[in-house]
Design an enzyme around this catalytic site. Structure first.
Site, PDB file in Angstrom:
ATOM      1  N   ARG A 172       0.863  -1.353   0.007  1.00  0.00           N
ATOM      2  CA  ARG A 172       0.018  -0.317   0.046  1.00  0.00           C
ATOM      3  C   ARG A 172       0.951   1.099   0.104  1.00  0.00           C
ATOM      4  NH1 ARG A 172       2.558   1.481   3.708  1.00  0.00           N
ATOM      5  NH2 ARG A 172       0.952   3.114   3.942  1.00  0.00           N
ATOM      6  N   ASP A 227      -1.609  11.253  -1.724  1.00  0.00           N
ATOM      7  CA  ASP A 227      -2.163   9.907  -2.430  1.00  0.00           C
ATOM      8  C   ASP A 227      -2.366  10.647  -3.903  1.00  0.00           C
ATOM      9  OD1 ASP A 227      -2.385   9.042   0.294  1.00  0.00           O
ATOM     10  OD2 ASP A 227      -2.519   7.103  -1.168  1.00  0.00           O
ATOM     11  N   ASN A 235      -4.677  12.722   1.549  1.00  0.00           N
ATOM     12  CA  ASN A 235      -3.994  11.890   1.972  1.00  0.00           C
ATOM     13  C   ASN A 235      -4.854  10.999   3.016  1.00  0.00           C
ATOM     14  OD1 ASN A 235      -1.065  10.830   2.562  1.00  0.00           O
ATOM     15  ND2 ASN A 235      -1.286  11.777   4.386  1.00  0.00           N
TER      16      ASN A 235
HETATM   17  O1  MRU Z   1      -4.400   3.551   2.594  1.00  0.00           O
HETATM   18  P1  MRU Z   1      -2.914   3.506   2.434  1.00  0.00           P
HETATM   19  O2  MRU Z   1      -1.999   2.871   3.454  1.00  0.00           O
HETATM   20  O3  MRU Z   1      -2.382   3.227   1.040  1.00  0.00           O
HETATM   21  O4  MRU Z   1      -2.706   5.151   2.488  1.00  0.00           O
HETATM   22  C1  MRU Z   1      -1.491   5.495   2.465  1.00  0.00           C
HETATM   23  C2  MRU Z   1      -1.339   6.892   2.665  1.00  0.00           C
HETATM   24  O5  MRU Z   1      -2.197   7.707   2.965  1.00  0.00           O
HETATM   25  C3  MRU Z   1      -0.004   7.547   2.494  1.00  0.00           C
HETATM   26  O6  MRU Z   1       0.268   8.430   3.665  1.00  0.00           O
HETATM   27  C4  MRU Z   1       0.326   7.900   1.337  1.00  0.00           C
HETATM   28  O7  MRU Z   1       0.299   6.993   0.361  1.00  0.00           O
HETATM   29  C5  MRU Z   1       1.368   9.124   1.223  1.00  0.00           C
HETATM   30  S1  MRU Z   1       2.630   8.577  -0.047  1.00  0.00           S
HETATM   31  C6  MRU Z   1       3.796   7.885   0.648  1.00  0.00           C
END
Ligand code: MRU
Length: 360
Positions: free
Chosen positions: A52, A243, A253
């Protein structure tokens, strides 16, 4: 970065030439890796959050397209597999970016062997580029930390972060964590406030683990603590990842980021977002209206996951039949963002500065 004092990345090509990743669902309790050998396995890994984090999702999807090239004997099938990959998660734009980038190149090639070869090359280059991007984000972000440290006469710089925007969410270094790792390497005194980040607890389970493995001083806090710390001068800056970032600097985010930005704004604390260009959606200009926000399974809210007697457990924390809302992300409007830390440098979160930095 470090795992048990050995250098590790979140994805690599193993000695058999296969794609291998860390199963992030098991951290911090177990460190296990697995191979991704089919498009279906890649889709499962993204959907189930074996992997993720926006940049890593993009890189894995790029390798997914390499597997798609191997699995398809015509372009209709290739397009269908590309769509299957794109539909795994909606918010991180890196996924679309990576798949479309592959597709554009692959559809120009008619010879199958050449198509597969090209596809692997693109994925490999993208993985390496994202490592370099995070390294450069670190270099630029380090300057901000240095400045704060100087202003504090070398006293500890306290940085708050939300979710996991570390190397686990990227390939190496991380986005929000890259400046932190570099400050540490430069012997700047730092301390990180790590939001636990309900409901999946990426802060407690992933950020805390990776900072700990690297020897960085941190404190894990419940999600609602940041505002209090800020009111009492215990936070010098906030750095989070993104994101999806609109062309005018709105940032999606992990859910809860917006509340941290509001608290930072109210307390005059710089709020930075660290991101590679693969996270910018150049087509969007209004994050709140236009960024698709993922809604996730209600069990993530109703149950807490943990580890008891060497066993993964799930514990119900409310009545089974309660109504639940589980939005995965929120949008922080550009006006609350002090600056964007990118591989090209730091800019203000507005269209003019973003376009100038990326020479658009
Ligand atoms: O749901 P996830 O764990 O994929 O979300 C990840 C995030 O929100 C991170 O902070 C994001 O991808 C930031 S970039 C490294």
């Amino acid at each position: 970065m470090n795992v048990n004092n050995k250098n590790c990345t979140s994805i690599w090509i193993n000695s058999e030439g296969n794609i291998e990743v860390i199963d992030q669902r098991l951290l911090p309790f177990e460190f296990k890796t697995l191979e991704l050998n089919t498009v279906n396995e890649v889709c499962f890994a993204i959907k189930e959050m074996i992997i993720r984090g926006a940049p890593l999702i993009g890189v894995v999807a790029s390798y997914g397209m390499y597997l798609a090239a191997k699995e398809s004997d015509n372009n209709t099938k290739l397009n269908a597999l590309a769509n299957q990959l794109k539909q795994t998660r909606p918010t991180a734009v890196n996924l679309q970016f990576a798949v479309d980038n592959q597709l554009n190149e692959l559809l120009k090639i008619s010879d199958k062997t050449q198509q597969i070869k090209k596809s692997f090359e693109i994925a490999e280059n993208f993985r390496k580029e994202e490592i370099l991007n995070c390294f450069n984000i670190g270099k630029h972000g380090l300057e901000i930390i240095k400045e704060i440290s100087k202003r504090k006469n070398g006293e500890t710089v306290n940085i708050l972060t939300h979710c996991n925007a570390g190397w686990l969410a990227c390939v190496d270094y991380g986005t929000a964590t890259a400046p932190i790792y570099m400050a540490f390497e430069n012997n700047i005194k730092i301390h990180v406030w790590v939001d636990e980040t309900r409901p999946r607890n990426q802060g407690a389970r992933l950020t805390a683990w990776e900072l700990g493995q690297h020897g960085i001083d941190f404190t894990l806090i419940p999600d609602n603590t940041g505002g209090h710390l800020m009111q009492h001068g215990m936070v010098d800056m906030v750095i989070v990842g993104s994101d999806r970032t609109t062309s005018n600097g709105d940032v999606a985010n992990k859910i809860g980021t917006y509340l941290k930005a509001l608290a930072a704004h109210d307390n005059n604390i710089p709020f930075y977002v660290a991101l590679p260009a693969s996270t910018i959606d150049w087509n969007l200009t209004d994050g709140v209206k236009q960024i698709p926000i993922e809604t996730r399974n209600e069990d993530e809210v109703k149950y807490m996951e943990g580890f008891v007697n060497n066993q993964h457990t799930k514990t119900l924390i409310c009545n089974e039949n309660v109504k639940v809302a589980n939005y995965g992300f929120d949008v922080t409007p550009a006006k609350y963002v002090t600056g964007l830390i990118t591989e090209k440098g730091i800019c203000k979160a507005n269209k003019e500065d973003i376009y100038k930095l990326f020479e658009k």
